[in-house]
Each structure stands twice: as C-alpha cells, then as structure tokens.
Design a protein around this motif. Structure first.
Motif, mmCIF file in Angstrom:
data_model
loop_
_atom_site.group_PDB
_atom_site.id
_atom_site.type_symbol
_atom_site.label_atom_id
_atom_site.label_comp_id
_atom_site.label_asym_id
_atom_site.label_seq_id
_atom_site.Cartn_x
_atom_site.Cartn_y
_atom_site.Cartn_z
ATOM 1 N N SER A 133 68.271 94.069 39.467
ATOM 2 C CA SER A 133 67.015 93.447 38.889
ATOM 3 C C SER A 133 67.193 92.746 37.610
ATOM 4 C CB SER A 133 65.656 94.471 38.757
ATOM 5 O OG SER A 133 66.046 95.374 37.938
ATOM 6 N N GLY A 134 68.159 92.485 36.934
ATOM 7 C CA GLY A 134 68.357 91.870 35.764
ATOM 8 C C GLY A 134 68.516 90.340 35.936
ATOM 9 N N ARG A 135 68.534 89.867 34.858
ATOM 10 C CA ARG A 135 68.825 88.281 34.490
ATOM 11 C C ARG A 135 69.809 88.003 33.693
ATOM 12 N NH1 ARG A 135 63.627 84.463 33.432
ATOM 13 N NH2 ARG A 135 62.917 85.920 34.839
ATOM 14 N N GLY A 136 70.563 87.011 33.814
ATOM 15 C CA GLY A 136 71.680 86.606 32.906
ATOM 16 C C GLY A 136 72.963 87.740 33.125
ATOM 17 N N TRP A 137 73.490 88.055 32.057
ATOM 18 C CA TRP A 137 74.719 88.555 31.976
ATOM 19 C C TRP A 137 74.546 90.156 31.573
ATOM 20 C CZ3 TRP A 137 75.574 83.702 30.496
ATOM 21 C CH2 TRP A 137 76.530 83.007 31.228
ATOM 22 N N GLY A 138 73.503 90.394 30.813
ATOM 23 C CA GLY A 138 73.038 91.972 30.292
ATOM 24 C C GLY A 138 73.899 92.436 29.417
ATOM 25 N N LEU A 139 74.721 91.677 28.603
ATOM 26 C CA LEU A 139 75.726 92.430 27.846
ATOM 27 C C LEU A 139 74.924 93.115 26.561
ATOM 28 C CD1 LEU A 139 78.081 89.356 27.842
ATOM 29 C CD2 LEU A 139 78.274 91.178 29.316
ATOM 30 N N THR A 140 75.618 94.243 26.218
ATOM 31 C CA THR A 140 74.969 95.428 25.332
ATOM 32 C C THR A 140 75.870 95.543 24.035
ATOM 33 O OG1 THR A 140 75.717 97.134 26.307
ATOM 34 C CG2 THR A 140 73.692 96.166 27.153
ATOM 35 N N PHE A 141 77.177 95.138 24.230
ATOM 36 C CA PHE A 141 78.176 95.714 23.338
ATOM 37 C C PHE A 141 79.208 94.699 23.145
ATOM 38 C CE2 PHE A 141 81.832 97.712 21.811
ATOM 39 C CZ PHE A 141 81.523 98.531 20.847
ATOM 40 N N PRO A 142 79.617 94.579 21.822
ATOM 41 C CA PRO A 142 79.191 95.075 20.536
ATOM 42 C C PRO A 142 78.082 93.769 20.360
ATOM 43 C CG PRO A 142 81.097 93.715 19.941
ATOM 44 C CD PRO A 142 80.951 93.993 21.499
ATOM 45 N N GLY A 143 76.941 94.077 19.530
ATOM 46 C CA GLY A 143 75.942 93.082 19.383
ATOM 47 C C GLY A 143 76.292 91.971 18.494
ATOM 48 N N SER A 144 76.931 92.122 17.473
ATOM 49 C CA SER A 144 77.407 91.246 16.526
ATOM 50 C C SER A 144 78.983 91.294 16.558
ATOM 51 C CB SER A 144 76.954 91.580 15.143
ATOM 52 O OG SER A 144 77.280 90.729 14.052
ATOM 53 N N THR A 145 79.548 90.259 16.620
ATOM 54 C CA THR A 145 81.157 90.210 16.648
ATOM 55 C C THR A 145 81.457 88.921 15.903
ATOM 56 O OG1 THR A 145 83.150 90.149 18.091
ATOM 57 C CG2 THR A 145 80.954 89.315 19.017
ATOM 58 N N ARG A 146 83.029 88.783 15.446
ATOM 59 C CA ARG A 146 83.398 87.592 15.428
ATOM 60 C C ARG A 146 84.446 87.337 16.098
ATOM 61 N NH1 ARG A 146 84.030 88.795 8.836
ATOM 62 N NH2 ARG A 146 81.801 89.072 8.228
ATOM 63 N N ASN A 147 84.404 87.478 17.371
ATOM 64 C CA ASN A 147 85.544 87.225 18.290
ATOM 65 C C ASN A 147 85.329 86.073 19.004
ATOM 66 O OD1 ASN A 147 87.360 87.348 20.486
ATOM 67 N ND2 ASN A 147 87.050 89.545 20.666
ATOM 68 N N PRO A 148 86.211 84.877 18.570
ATOM 69 C CA PRO A 148 85.996 83.793 19.256
ATOM 70 C C PRO A 148 86.212 83.614 20.767
ATOM 71 C CG PRO A 148 87.851 83.768 18.171
ATOM 72 C CD PRO A 148 87.454 85.006 17.731
ATOM 73 N N VAL A 149 87.125 84.539 21.373
ATOM 74 C CA VAL A 149 87.346 84.612 22.754
ATOM 75 C C VAL A 149 85.837 84.890 23.464
ATOM 76 C CG1 VAL A 149 88.507 85.577 24.749
ATOM 77 C CG2 VAL A 149 89.559 85.161 22.356
ATOM 78 N N ALA A 150 85.076 85.609 23.042
ATOM 79 C CA ALA A 150 83.959 86.114 23.443
ATOM 80 C C ALA A 150 82.730 85.046 23.132
ATOM 81 C CB ALA A 150 83.583 87.462 23.202
ATOM 82 N N GLY A 151 83.077 84.162 22.395
ATOM 83 C CA GLY A 151 81.788 83.128 22.204
ATOM 84 C C GLY A 151 81.091 83.875 20.968
ATOM 85 N N PHE A 152 81.924 84.615 20.156
ATOM 86 C CA PHE A 152 80.865 85.395 18.887
ATOM 87 C C PHE A 152 79.889 86.188 19.504
ATOM 88 C CE2 PHE A 152 83.118 81.439 17.419
ATOM 89 C CZ PHE A 152 83.741 81.807 16.627
ATOM 90 N N GLY A 153 79.870 86.765 20.577
ATOM 91 C CA GLY A 153 78.910 87.514 21.008
ATOM 92 C C GLY A 153 79.087 88.524 21.943
ATOM 93 N N PRO A 154 78.506 89.625 22.460
ATOM 94 C CA PRO A 154 78.954 90.805 22.978
ATOM 95 C C PRO A 154 79.548 90.445 24.237
ATOM 96 C CG PRO A 154 76.339 90.227 23.387
ATOM 97 C CD PRO A 154 76.883 89.488 22.489
ATOM 98 N N TRP A 155 80.438 91.194 24.642
ATOM 99 C CA TRP A 155 81.338 90.917 26.072
ATOM 100 C C TRP A 155 81.398 92.037 26.977
ATOM 101 C CZ3 TRP A 155 83.987 91.497 21.226
ATOM 102 C CH2 TRP A 155 85.038 92.424 21.268
ATOM 103 N N LEU A 156 80.591 93.228 26.777
ATOM 104 C CA LEU A 156 80.633 94.454 27.520
ATOM 105 C C LEU A 156 79.172 94.858 27.875
ATOM 106 C CD1 LEU A 156 83.482 96.589 25.748
ATOM 107 C CD2 LEU A 156 83.469 95.493 27.968
ATOM 108 N N ARG A 157 79.145 95.504 29.143
ATOM 109 C CA ARG A 157 77.712 96.155 29.247
ATOM 110 C C ARG A 157 78.121 97.572 29.311
ATOM 111 N NH1 ARG A 157 74.311 96.993 34.009
ATOM 112 N NH2 ARG A 157 75.859 96.122 35.414
ATOM 113 N N LEU A 158 77.859 98.386 28.510
ATOM 114 C CA LEU A 158 78.107 99.773 28.155
ATOM 115 C C LEU A 158 76.847 100.534 28.675
ATOM 116 C CD1 LEU A 158 80.622 99.930 25.030
ATOM 117 C CD2 LEU A 158 81.113 99.644 27.522
ATOM 118 N N ASP A 159 75.516 99.978 28.367
ATOM 119 C CA ASP A 159 74.467 100.761 28.205
ATOM 120 C C ASP A 159 73.706 100.496 29.616
ATOM 121 O OD1 ASP A 159 74.360 101.592 25.068
ATOM 122 O OD2 ASP A 159 74.910 99.705 25.295
ATOM 123 N N TYR A 160 73.306 101.435 30.270
ATOM 124 C CA TYR A 160 72.623 101.251 31.740
ATOM 125 C C TYR A 160 71.522 102.234 31.800
ATOM 126 C CZ TYR A 160 77.524 99.927 32.717
ATOM 127 O OH TYR A 160 78.866 99.394 32.609
#
Length: 372
Positions: free
Chosen positions: A310-337
């Motif tokens: 019942s979600g919408r989008g990707w629902g990514l939760t971790f890490p909230g703040s990142t400098r990783n350019p590969v992930a588009g400077f945003g979270p890339w994992l859903r660890l919280d459920y």
C-alpha cells in the motif's frame, strides 16, 4: 611543364609507412557495431540475472550479499561507458539501456503506485522510528501532524516516549530496554522477547493492547546492524580468503559466511515467533535488511509488507542524509518496515518527509482484515 634534364637524378617518392585498404574503416565500424550489440546483450542479461539473484538468493549467495546494501544504481555504472559509445555507433541500442534503467528503477527497486483510502474509525495508524542518530525535532513534528494511534520506537533512550506523551495527551507508555511504546489504546501487557537474541541482546519487544475491547499485539523489532560486520570483513584479504575457503575466523563473528548463516537463523527464529502468535498482530521496526534477498522473503512470506502492499514511490528510509552521488544524494535503502500479521491489512504506508534523520520514521495505516 618542367622537363627533366637528361642525366639528372630522379626525385625519390615519399616512403609509405602503411597503407589502409579502402574497406578497412567500414570493416572496423561493423566490428564496433557488432561488439556493442553483444556487450549490450551481455550487460542487460547480466544485470537481470543479478537482480533475480539478489531478490531471491541474497544472503545465501554471500558474494552477492555485499550488493544488497549498496545503492542499486551501481548496476547502472557500466552505462556511463556503454551508452555514449552506442549513441555514436548504434543509437537504437540505447533503448535497451533505457529498458534496464526502467526495470531497475520501477521493478527491482519496488516502486509502488497505491493511493490510500479515507481513514475509518476501525482503522489503526501506527508509526515506527529508530531514534538513534536521528532528528527528534523532525520526528516529533511528524507525530504531532499525523497523530498516530500507536508509536513503536527503537534506540529511544529514556526521555523520548515521555516527551511524546506531552504531545499526545491521554496516551499510554511502556518501555523495555531500547524499546518504547506509546499508545492511544490501553496497554495490557509488555515484555522483551526472551528469544531469539541477536549478538546477545533481545531483538524485539511485544506489547499487548485493547482495540475496541479486543486484544491484539504490537511487536517492535530491531535486528543487529550489519555495518560493523561488513566493514570488518570488507578487507581484500578477508574476501579472498573466504573465496578460497581459507579465511581466518574472527573470534566474535567467525567467517563472513558463518555470520550470514547466523543472521539467516536469527531471522528464521524471529519469524517463528510471529508464526506462533495467537492474537491479531502488527510488526514494526528497524529490520536492518534491504527489501530484497532471502531474509526479507522469510518475513514477507509470513506477513504482509505494508509498503509493498500500500505504499507510493520507493519508500526509502536510510540514510536520510547522504553525499553519495550514485544514489542521487538521497537514501537508497528501505530498512524500516511495517508488516501486517493475521487480522489486519495495510492500506497506506509512507516514510516521513525530510532528510535530517539517519533512519526516517515510517507511518502505516491498517484496517481489519475481511471477516475480522
């Protein structure tokens, strides 16, 4: 016209270093186009096989398990070289590259399209939050705005639950170790899970409440983080040793393969706790696992993943703040459920907005399952 003087020496022609046959360049172009076709086929097929292996094998294939916690976008890195070449020599192959991007972004990464129904009186709104290294200000503003019926927290310390109680007057609070529980419903029982233990500590707590005069259970879960172990075993010599079967055993974790087996067994034991639950129940928490792989499907096979349903989008939760350019400077994992057990079905699930928290809080709404 200049005539040569009889007896004068003739001028020597310039030496020919090499001679390119007329058909050489077209042949090279054909070879380049042919090679790019096979490279595109190999890349697309390989990427698809890796996605399938990660989805259903994951931790059981330890070399691939390292990719579970990497940004999925790393699988697109070969396109940085392959796509520009295809733009020059075989532009139509770029459509296949685009197909890989779409499969990854909207298939493998579990993009959802759900739209939540209106709230009802029988429904329950719950929030889960790992408070460690997170923005409590952002979280409390989220809770005040959403006014959930239940909040399950991990790494919550001693003050956060009491502070939330001031924002949600009339709510009940229970706390055991790192697990705090704030509920609009009366709390009947609460306790840490005696088994299983992860790295010597309880991996969850159970809270029993009365909802419309009927008992139900909430579980708050916090599985051990893989960060320490991954960084410990990521050295090249350790990885090569595990590949060769001659790695030195760590006194705490054993080999990397043994650690994975321990993690799988822990998940199996916890899944059995949920399978043995007699009451209607809902599970929330920081599972510290990606939404792919063998361990994820252990839980998703026993319960309903609220975001996937019942979600919408990707629902990514971790890490909230990142400098990783590969992930588009945003979270890339859903660890919280949130998972819905028997008696409940999810109708909405979404992470909190903002990027100040290491773990984003997750909100989910549940309705009684048919016949309940």
């Amino acid at each position: 016209m200049t005539e040569l003087t009889p007896g004068a020496p003739r001028a020597e022609p310039d030496p020919v270093v090499f001679k390119i046959p007329v058909d050489t360049l077209p042949r090279w172009l054909r070879l380049a186009r042919f090679g790019l076709g096979w490279l595109t086929l190999a890349y697309g097929g390989g990427a698809l096989l890796v996605m399938i292996a990660l989805e259903w094998g994951g931790e059981r294939l330890w070399l691939l398990s390292l990719l579970l916690f990497a940004p999925p976008q790393v699988m697109l890195l070969p396109l940085l070289v392959l796509t520009p070449l295809c733009v020059v020599f075989r532009p139509r192959l770029c459509l296949w590259h685009l197909a890989v991007v779409l499969v990854l972004a909207f298939g493998y990464m579990n993009f959802r399209w759900s739209w939540p129904p209106p709230r009802t009186e029988k429904g329950i709104t719950a929030v889960t939050f790992n408070a460690g290294q997170s923005s409590r200000t952002q979280f409390t503003e989220f809770v005040e705005r959403e006014k959930p019926d239940v909040v399950v927290m991990q790494d919550a310390g001693t003050t956060l639950a009491a502070f939330l109680q001031t924002k949600l007057p009339g709510y009940h609070v229970a706390r055991h170790g790192e697990y705090s529980f704030v509920s609009r419903f009366p709390i009947q029982k609460s306790a840490l899970l005696a088994t299983p233990l992860g790295e010597g500590r309880p991996v969850g707590a159970r809270f029993e409440v009365l909802v419309n005069a009927q008992p139900m259970a909430f579980y708050s879960v916090h599985l051990p983080t893989p960060r320490r172990v991954l960084s410990h075993f990521m050295g090249g010599r350790r990885i090569l040793g595990d590949l060769a079967g001659v790695s030195r055993r760590d006194p705490l974790y054993g080999s990397y393969g043994e650690w994975l087996e321990q993690r799988i067994q822990l998940a199996r034991d916890l899944r059995q706790v949920f399978a043995d639950e007699k009451l209607p129940f809902i599970v929330g928490g920081d599972f510290n696992l990606a939404d792919h792989g063998y361990i994820y499907h252990l839980f998703a096979g026993e319960m309903t993943d609220a975001f996937k349903a019942s979600g919408r989008g990707w629902g990514l939760t971790f890490p909230g703040s990142t400098r990783n350019p590969v992930a588009g400077f945003g979270p890339w994992l859903r660890l919280d459920y949130f998972f819905a057990g028997r008696g409940w079905r999810p109708v909405e699930c979404r992470p909190e907005p903002g990027k100040k928290s290491q773990h984003k809080a997750v909100l989910a709404r549940f309705e009684p399952a048919a016949g309940k």
